[in-house]
Design an enzyme around this catalytic site. Structure first.
Site, PDB file in Angstrom:
ATOM      1  N   ARG A 115      -1.811   5.728   5.794  1.00 31.37           N
ATOM      2  CA  ARG A 115      -0.363   5.919   4.878  1.00 31.37           C
ATOM      3  C   ARG A 115      -1.905   6.014   3.610  1.00 31.37           C
ATOM      4  NH1 ARG A 115      -0.010   1.274   6.795  1.00 31.37           N
ATOM      5  NH2 ARG A 115      -1.228  -0.947   6.116  1.00 31.37           N
ATOM      6  N   HIS A 162      -0.960  -9.502  -0.690  1.00 30.09           N
ATOM      7  CA  HIS A 162       0.105  -9.132  -2.186  1.00 30.09           C
ATOM      8  C   HIS A 162       1.784  -8.636  -1.507  1.00 30.09           C
ATOM      9  CE1 HIS A 162      -1.146  -5.270  -0.025  1.00 30.09           C
ATOM     10  NE2 HIS A 162      -1.942  -5.804   0.427  1.00 30.09           N
ATOM     11  N   ASN A 185       5.472  -0.700   4.124  1.00 29.60           N
ATOM     12  CA  ASN A 185       4.287  -0.079   4.341  1.00 29.60           C
ATOM     13  C   ASN A 185       5.699   0.195   6.132  1.00 29.60           C
ATOM     14  OD1 ASN A 185       1.974  -0.045   2.777  1.00 29.60           O
ATOM     15  ND2 ASN A 185       2.015  -2.003   3.868  1.00 29.60           N
ATOM     16  N   THR A 199       0.654  -1.668   0.144  1.00 27.97           N
ATOM     17  CA  THR A 199      -0.104  -0.421   0.148  1.00 27.97           C
ATOM     18  C   THR A 199       0.210   1.297   0.097  1.00 27.97           C
ATOM     19  OG1 THR A 199      -1.985  -0.987   1.362  1.00 27.97           O
ATOM     20  CG2 THR A 199      -1.673   1.581   0.837  1.00 27.97           C
ATOM     21  N   ASP A 211      -2.914   0.125  -5.538  1.00 27.07           N
ATOM     22  CA  ASP A 211      -1.888   0.599  -5.091  1.00 27.07           C
ATOM     23  C   ASP A 211      -0.667  -1.258  -5.510  1.00 27.07           C
ATOM     24  OD1 ASP A 211      -3.777  -0.596  -3.714  1.00 27.07           O
ATOM     25  OD2 ASP A 211      -2.723  -0.004  -1.843  1.00 27.07           O
ATOM     26  N   HIS A 212      -2.026  -2.292  -5.935  1.00 28.38           N
ATOM     27  CA  HIS A 212      -1.270  -3.405  -5.813  1.00 28.38           C
ATOM     28  C   HIS A 212      -2.793  -4.339  -5.730  1.00 28.38           C
ATOM     29  CE1 HIS A 212      -2.779  -3.690  -2.111  1.00 28.38           C
ATOM     30  NE2 HIS A 212      -1.991  -2.879  -1.951  1.00 28.38           N
ATOM     31  N   HIS A 216      -7.646  -9.014   2.699  1.00 32.07           N
ATOM     32  CA  HIS A 216      -7.362  -9.976   2.924  1.00 32.07           C
ATOM     33  C   HIS A 216      -8.256 -11.296   3.346  1.00 32.07           C
ATOM     34  CE1 HIS A 216      -3.227  -7.824   2.346  1.00 32.07           C
ATOM     35  NE2 HIS A 216      -3.637  -6.943   2.663  1.00 32.07           N
ATOM     36  N   ASP A 230      -9.087  -3.437   0.258  1.00 29.75           N
ATOM     37  CA  ASP A 230      -7.635  -4.395   0.720  1.00 29.75           C
ATOM     38  C   ASP A 230      -8.181  -5.211   2.255  1.00 29.75           C
ATOM     39  OD1 ASP A 230      -5.136  -4.960   0.892  1.00 29.75           O
ATOM     40  OD2 ASP A 230      -4.913  -3.375   2.927  1.00 29.75           O
TER      41      ASP A 230
HETATM   42 ZN    ZN Z   1      -3.008  -1.582  -0.682  1.00 26.65          ZN
HETATM   43 ZN    ZN Z   2      -2.740  -5.337   1.833  1.00 27.27          ZN
END
Ligand code: ZN
Ligand code: ZN
Ligand code: ZN
Length: 563
Positions: A168, A504, A104, A83, A362-363, A319, A315
């Site tokens: 973030r 990820h 992160n 992220t 972001d991914h 997860h 996100d």
């Molecule tokens: Zn992320």
């Molecule tokens: Zn994540």
């Protein structure tokens, strides 16, 4: 007389020359946008735009696809795909090697401790119910963002507001010069949007008013059921399965009664964390973003403003439930409605064609390992605690007893350089020994030493991605890559068949391939399959807005938008 040089042709010629200077937007509305809206959908895989398309409304993702420009082959050009690195790369136009956000969190070799991407002990939280809680700032970000360039270029007449549920997700896109960044607090001021003394001394009235409405608490009193009848979710595997993390007491299934769940979480003082994986968290953020547009008067004059929104629920839920779950499908169906609401609000407040919007992620994420295992796709578990133990033993045997490993978080090995120098050993050769040892461990596909990354230039494959993610001052002594489909786990006993939830961070396509859509001011409908990167976004905006490139920019403008 030469027939060509008549007044009509001269007019055509002049129009043509002027036209080539102002080609962005294909003449329709070549005026600059009043507002740039950057949307990051955290952990959105490219396929999620299409996989649930039949269930999307006409006014959300499909409106952007219908009227906007779609870069279908957008891939991150570095690893780790996490992220903080993603948000930084999108807005700085460069990779962690340059902007310095290598994760992160990472081990700080100089302070000998873990540090977060937005850590700043000199600032405090603003809007927190408790006093003097450490805030967050972009201090660790080493280069400027497109939002910084906009602020500087307009001598701060442009406003930049950044919002997310995650700190973030708000702080990094806003850059060093954001007017304000706001995120959702779950610990010290549960359920409120807070900021940091980096930006302000107290919350503006509109934010305090928003907080006083106690919307977070209201949303936690709801029950989450699927938007459509659950039998129609044929794009995903069955609701009740062994792959998902169980949140309640028995099964990972709908309905999710947050009113009951919150009591359980309240005992651990983390009940507001649940908005992080409830679709209501996206609703809350959309409402907050619309309030920001209204109260900060974003896009209300000729000076271009910027609003960055990062949707985090995709996100956190990703997860827990994985990208093939009914839960994630439903979250995207509901997010589509949030996007639709936001677009309508922007149409009304800023005006159709007056704002420029991009949407990316972001991914991505890897499907849950136990699921991949069941369907016979290569997968496995990399047991990181075991790697650390084995490596420590190996180095003790080879070089004598010492604390050789300073930190090993799975991807990055930090060696104890003081011990190495004390013993008169060569850092490079200890790095190489450690790398050679680690490559022999199950699940590790490659290990590059810091020395190799400093002295070679890799131009393809995972090695190039690792190098783009490597920062000489901040990264470890050895950087590891895993086999495709592998997930890391600290539990040294866990079998792949019992893995729940997913992660990820790799350089494989499931983590690097993300959506990238452009919509609104100056954007014509189209699509491209050219391989591009989210790192190209900042320089594209630079050219559209006539700014100076962000200081570390390495991306290239997306030329299809400048016909
Ligand atoms: Zn992320
Ligand atoms: Zn994540
Ligand atoms: Zn389920």
């Amino acid at each position: 007389m030469n027939n060509f040089i008549n007044s009509k042709n001269i007019v055509v010629l002049i129009v043509h020359i002027i036209g080539s200077y102002f080609s962005y937007g294909q003449t329709e509305d070549s005026k600059k946008p009043k507002l740039v809206v950057g949307i990051i959908v955290d952990q959105m895989r490219a396929e999620q735009l299409y996989r649930y398309e039949a269930k999307y409304s006409e006014d959300g993702f499909k409106r952007i696809l219908r009227d906007g420009f779609n870069y279908k082959n957008t891939q991150y050009n570095y690893s780790p795909t996490v992220t903080a690195s993603g948000h930084s790369s999108i807005y700085t136009g460069t990779t962690p090697s340059m902007h310095g956000i290598i994760g992160n969190n990472w081990h700080d070799r100089y302070k000998k401790k873990y540090t977060s991407s937005v850590e700043d002990t000199t600032v405090v939280l603003i809007g927190s119910k408790k006093q003097n809680n450490t805030g967050a700032s972009p201090k660790q970000l080493l280069t400027t963002t497109i939002s910084d360039q906009l602020r500087m270029s307009t001598n701060f007449r442009s406003k930049v507001i950044s919002v997310s549920l995650k700190d973030r997700g708000a702080v990094l896109p806003g850059g060093h010069l954001a007017t304000a960044a706001y995120w959702h607090d779950i610990e010290t001021s549960p359920g409120y949007f807070v900021s940091s003394s980096y930006y302000m001394n107290e919350l503006p009235n509109w934010v305090s008013t928003f907080n006083k409405l106690e919307k977070s608490s209201t949303y936690l009193d709801t029950v989450w059921n699927t938007f459509y009848p659950i039998e129609s979710y044929t794009e995903s595997y069955g609701d009740n399965n062994k792959y998902e993390v169980v949140l309640g007491d028995d099964s990972p299934t709908f309905p999710y009664d947050f009113k009951i769940l919150r009591k359980k979480y309240r005992k651990r003082n983390i009940e507001y964390l649940m908005l992080g994986f409830s679709p209501a968290g996206n609703t809350l953020l959309t409402e907050f973003a619309m309030d920001a547009i209204k109260n900060e008067e974003l896009g209300s004059d000729e000076e271009t403003d910027m609003l960055t929104i990062s949707y985090s629920v995709t996100d956190k839920a990703g997860h827990l439930f994985g990208p093939n779950s009914v839960e994630i499908e439903d979250i995207y169906i509901r997010l589509d409605h949030e996007i639709s609401t936001l677009l309508k609000y922007l149409d009304k407040k800023v005006g159709k064609g007056e704002y420029l919007l991009f949407l990316t992620s972001d991914h991505g994420a890897v499907p849950i390992a136990s699921y991949l295992n069941d369907i016979k796709v290569p997968t496995g578990v990399a047991r990181t605690a075991k790697f650390k133990d084995n490596l420590s033993k190996y180095l003790n045997t080879k070089y004598g007893e010492d604390l050789w490993v300073q930190n090993f978080d799975g991807n990055q090995l930090y060696l104890n350089r003081i011990a190495i120098y004390k013993k008169g050993l060569q850092l490079e050769s200890v790095q190489q020994d450690a790398a050679n040892f680690l490559v022999d461990q199950e699940g590790i596909s490659g290990a590059l030493t810091a020395y190799q990354l400093q002295t070679s230039q890799y131009t393809s494959g995972l090695r190039e991605l690792v190098q783009n993610g490597y920062n000489q001052k901040r990264s470890g002594d050895v950087i590891i890559t895993f086999n495709a489909g592998f997930v890391q786990d600290d539990d040294s006993e866990i079998e792949v068949s019992s893995v729940q939830g997913t992660i990820h961070g790799s350089g494989y396509s499931y983590d690097t391939h993300v959506p990238l859509l452009w919509f609104g001011n100056g954007i014509s409908h189209g699509e491209s399959v050219r391989k591009v990167s989210p790192v190209d976004i900042a320089s594209t905006l630079t050219m559209i807005l006539n700014l100076q490139l962000p200081s570390g920019n390495s991306g290239s403008p997306l030329r299809e938008l400048f016909k």
